[in-house]
Scaffold this motif. Structure first.
Motif, mmCIF file in Angstrom:
data_model
loop_
_atom_site.group_PDB
_atom_site.id
_atom_site.type_symbol
_atom_site.label_atom_id
_atom_site.label_comp_id
_atom_site.label_asym_id
_atom_site.label_seq_id
_atom_site.Cartn_x
_atom_site.Cartn_y
_atom_site.Cartn_z
ATOM 1 N N THR A 34 0.831 -1.207 0.000
ATOM 2 C CA THR A 34 0.000 0.000 0.000
ATOM 3 C C THR A 34 0.864 1.255 0.000
ATOM 4 O OG1 THR A 34 -1.762 -1.141 1.190
ATOM 5 C CG2 THR A 34 -1.775 1.265 1.256
ATOM 6 N N ILE A 35 1.968 1.214 0.745
ATOM 7 C CA ILE A 35 2.853 2.376 0.831
ATOM 8 C C ILE A 35 3.777 2.459 -0.377
ATOM 9 C CG2 ILE A 35 4.696 3.460 2.176
ATOM 10 C CD1 ILE A 35 3.479 2.120 4.663
ATOM 11 N N MET A 36 4.439 1.341 -0.691
ATOM 12 C CA MET A 36 5.531 1.379 -1.658
ATOM 13 C C MET A 36 5.064 1.290 -3.110
ATOM 14 S SD MET A 36 8.042 1.925 0.280
ATOM 15 C CE MET A 36 9.386 1.776 -0.902
ATOM 16 N N GLU A 37 3.875 0.746 -3.369
ATOM 17 C CA GLU A 37 3.396 0.678 -4.753
ATOM 18 C C GLU A 37 2.887 2.024 -5.241
ATOM 19 O OE1 GLU A 37 0.668 -2.560 -5.219
ATOM 20 O OE2 GLU A 37 2.271 -4.026 -5.463
ATOM 21 N N SER A 38 2.703 2.962 -4.336
ATOM 22 C CA SER A 38 2.456 4.348 -4.731
ATOM 23 C C SER A 38 3.805 5.040 -4.774
ATOM 24 C CB SER A 38 1.525 5.050 -3.737
ATOM 25 O OG SER A 38 1.525 6.448 -3.967
ATOM 26 N N GLY A 39 4.323 5.260 -5.972
ATOM 27 C CA GLY A 39 5.621 5.909 -6.082
ATOM 28 C C GLY A 39 5.646 7.260 -5.414
ATOM 29 N N ILE A 40 4.486 7.918 -5.366
ATOM 30 C CA ILE A 40 4.415 9.244 -4.752
ATOM 31 C C ILE A 40 4.673 9.147 -3.256
ATOM 32 C CG2 ILE A 40 2.924 11.231 -4.313
ATOM 33 C CD1 ILE A 40 1.438 10.434 -6.939
ATOM 34 N N SER A 41 3.992 8.212 -2.569
ATOM 35 C CA SER A 41 4.188 8.076 -1.129
ATOM 36 C C SER A 41 5.583 7.542 -0.817
ATOM 37 C CB SER A 41 3.115 7.165 -0.528
ATOM 38 O OG SER A 41 3.173 5.871 -1.089
ATOM 39 N N ALA A 42 6.070 6.582 -1.618
ATOM 40 C CA ALA A 42 7.404 6.031 -1.390
ATOM 41 C C ALA A 42 8.474 7.116 -1.561
ATOM 42 C CB ALA A 42 7.667 4.879 -2.352
ATOM 43 N N GLY A 43 8.360 7.893 -2.625
ATOM 44 C CA GLY A 43 9.325 8.961 -2.860
ATOM 45 C C GLY A 43 9.252 10.046 -1.808
ATOM 46 N N CYS A 44 8.031 10.369 -1.361
ATOM 47 C CA CYS A 44 7.854 11.397 -0.333
ATOM 48 C C CYS A 44 8.464 10.933 0.985
ATOM 49 C CB CYS A 44 6.378 11.722 -0.156
ATOM 50 S SG CYS A 44 6.063 13.031 1.048
ATOM 51 N N LEU A 45 8.194 9.690 1.354
ATOM 52 C CA LEU A 45 8.759 9.141 2.590
ATOM 53 C C LEU A 45 10.283 9.177 2.537
ATOM 54 C CD1 LEU A 45 8.119 7.727 5.283
ATOM 55 C CD2 LEU A 45 8.220 5.548 4.057
ATOM 56 N N SER A 46 10.844 8.797 1.400
ATOM 57 C CA SER A 46 12.291 8.820 1.229
ATOM 58 C C SER A 46 12.838 10.243 1.348
ATOM 59 C CB SER A 46 12.673 8.229 -0.134
ATOM 60 O OG SER A 46 14.043 8.410 -0.397
ATOM 61 N N ALA A 47 12.184 11.198 0.694
ATOM 62 C CA ALA A 47 12.663 12.586 0.710
ATOM 63 C C ALA A 47 12.628 13.174 2.115
ATOM 64 C CB ALA A 47 11.834 13.436 -0.250
ATOM 65 N N VAL A 48 11.544 12.902 2.855
ATOM 66 C CA VAL A 48 11.428 13.436 4.215
ATOM 67 C C VAL A 48 12.505 12.847 5.120
ATOM 68 C CG1 VAL A 48 9.977 13.468 6.277
ATOM 69 C CG2 VAL A 48 8.967 13.969 4.060
ATOM 70 N N LEU A 49 12.676 11.529 5.076
ATOM 71 C CA LEU A 49 13.655 10.870 5.948
ATOM 72 C C LEU A 49 15.084 11.278 5.595
ATOM 73 C CD1 LEU A 49 12.125 7.279 6.234
ATOM 74 C CD2 LEU A 49 12.015 9.140 7.898
#
Length: 437
Positions: A409-424
């Motif tokens: 659910t989190i990682m198959e959305s590239g938007i959420s995965a990329g956002c999580l990566s950018a924030v961290l």
């Protein structure tokens, strides 16, 4: 002709009625295919009848319109009051299909949607306080990912639509290219009033050309219902399954991340910077709209990236234009026959226009990154890794199929995965380093 007032912010300007109508319709046509995709996918996966899927679509259009009105016009502490078009989020598709087919069915989906939407309303103020973790480095990266992640959607439309027998046929790509070129020609050479609706002009003319070529026809419209109202809990009272609720809460967190990126992007392009209060108001509107979705037989809502791209492309920043688009969606939801007309626009026509709009979103993100300093710091690494992580599911859609549902659910959305990566990574390279100094 009515004059546009110059003493108010461009977001709050009222344009002449004719321009408003055309620009609002343009927003509807830009997002229509994406708007109806979620009920089509979920209803089809659950084996629902054509009549029931049609009911889902009408309910979706109705609530999309109401959600757009709430977001654009606002009341009390609900609504960012920015030109944001709302529609069902794709992040919810995978868990909803799982709940609908292997969980508690449609009523369990709606119970989970209602709870997750209410939780979003409650968490919005806390999320708004996290805005300092979304500097231009993060938001520019996320917006770029949003645009790049959406481009494959437009390419699939240009090829004829996923699953179409003629997918990839030269005639489909030629029609999409013609629409793309028409957008560029109108944008470059037409008078300002017409160039603002270049996407609408290209879609209408592309559809007219497509009819004699056999891409679509408008026969059978008389069989569509003229009027229909979505009633609360049409498919039964909601049930509240714990596992379904947990899955939808994860989706809610993903949706809040995506919506944050869209709100910040639109605020940047229209010249109305978003603070924590405005972000919280926008997220509250999403939460309220999601609750309404659960009550009126539809699904979670978020801001649509393609319409953010259209705002950037046309440089028409009035929230009332998008609100009028929301009103048109309400009419489409109340009068199914109108929705049938719009639904007959060929996928390649939408694809040609979509390539421009989604590319515009990515370009806006790149423009934001141009303001970021990349010398003697880790900012380049933040962008590089986040783009890579965000585009993994776009490049290889099935890469996470063996992982747990919550992870997918989190990682198959590239938007959420990329956002999580950018924030961290921003925390790692900037905030933590600052504390050690």
């Amino acid at each position: 002709m009515a004059k546009v007032r110059n003493d108010v912010h461009q977001v709050d300007q009222m344009l002449p009625a004719g321009q408003m109508a055309a620009l609002g319709l343009q927003h509807v046509l830009a997002m229509y295919a994406g708007a109806v995709a979620v009920p089509l996918i979920v209803g089809g996966a659950m084996g629902m009848s054509r009549a029931d899927i049609g009911y889902l679509i009408n309910a979706d259009l109705l609530v999309s319109g109401v959600a757009t009105l709430i977001q654009c016009l606002g009341f009390w502490r609900f609504g960012a009051r920015l030109p944001l078009m709302q529609g069902c989020t794709f992040a919810a598709v995978t868990p909803m299909v799982f709940i609908g087919t292997k969980g508690g069915g449609l009523t369990a989906i709606y119970g989970a949607v209602i709870v997750s939407g209410a939780l979003m309303v409650l968490l919005a103020p806390l999320w708004g306080r996290l805005l300092r973790f979304f500097p231009p480095l993060v938001t520019g990266t996320v917006i770029t990912i949003i645009g790049l992640a959406l481009i494959p959607v437009a390419v699939n439309w240009a090829a004829g639509g996923v699953g179409a027998p003629s997918f990839g046929a030269p005639k489909n790509l030629a029609l999409a290219l013609g629409v793309l070129l028409l957008v560029l020609v109108v944008q470059r050479f037409a008078p300002p009033a017409l160039s603002r609706i270049s996407v609408l002009v290209a879609i209408v003319l592309g559809t007219v050309v497509a009819i004699p070529l056999g891409f679509t026809d408008f026969s059978g419209l008389s069989d569509a219902a003229v009027f229909g109202v979505s009633t609360p809990f049409h498919f039964g009272l909601p049930t509240f399954d714990v596992a379904a609720i947990v899955a939808m809460v994860v989706v809610m967190l993903v949706t809040m991340t995506e919506t944050t990126g869209d709100i910040l992007a639109v605020g940047e392009m229209v010249g109305r910077p978003v603070d924590g209060h405005r972000l919280a108001d926008g997220l509250r509107a999403d939460g309220l709209s999601t609750v309404l979705g659960g009550v009126f037989n539809t699904f979670p809502y978020t801001a649509f990236g393609q319409n953010a791209g259209l705002v950037g492309l046309t440089k028409v920043y009035s929230r009332f234009v998008v609100a009028l688009g929301g009103g048109i969606l309400v009419l489409l939801g109340l009068f199914p026959v109108l929705g049938e007309v719009v639904a007959r626009i060929p996928a390649p026509v939408l694809g040609g226009a979509g390539i421009v709009m989604f590319g515009t979103v990515a370009a806006i993100g790149i423009r934001m990154l141009a303001k970021v300093a990349f010398a003697d710091n880790g900012n380049l690494m933040v962008v590089a890794v986040s783009l890579g992580v965000g585009l993994v599911p776009t490049a290889v859609p099935n890469i996470y199929e063996h992982f747990p549902t919550w992870f997918r659910t989190i990682m198959e959305s590239g938007i959420s995965a990329g956002c999580l990566s950018a924030v961290l990574l921003n925390l790692l390279f900037n905030h933590l380093k600052a504390r050690r100094a």
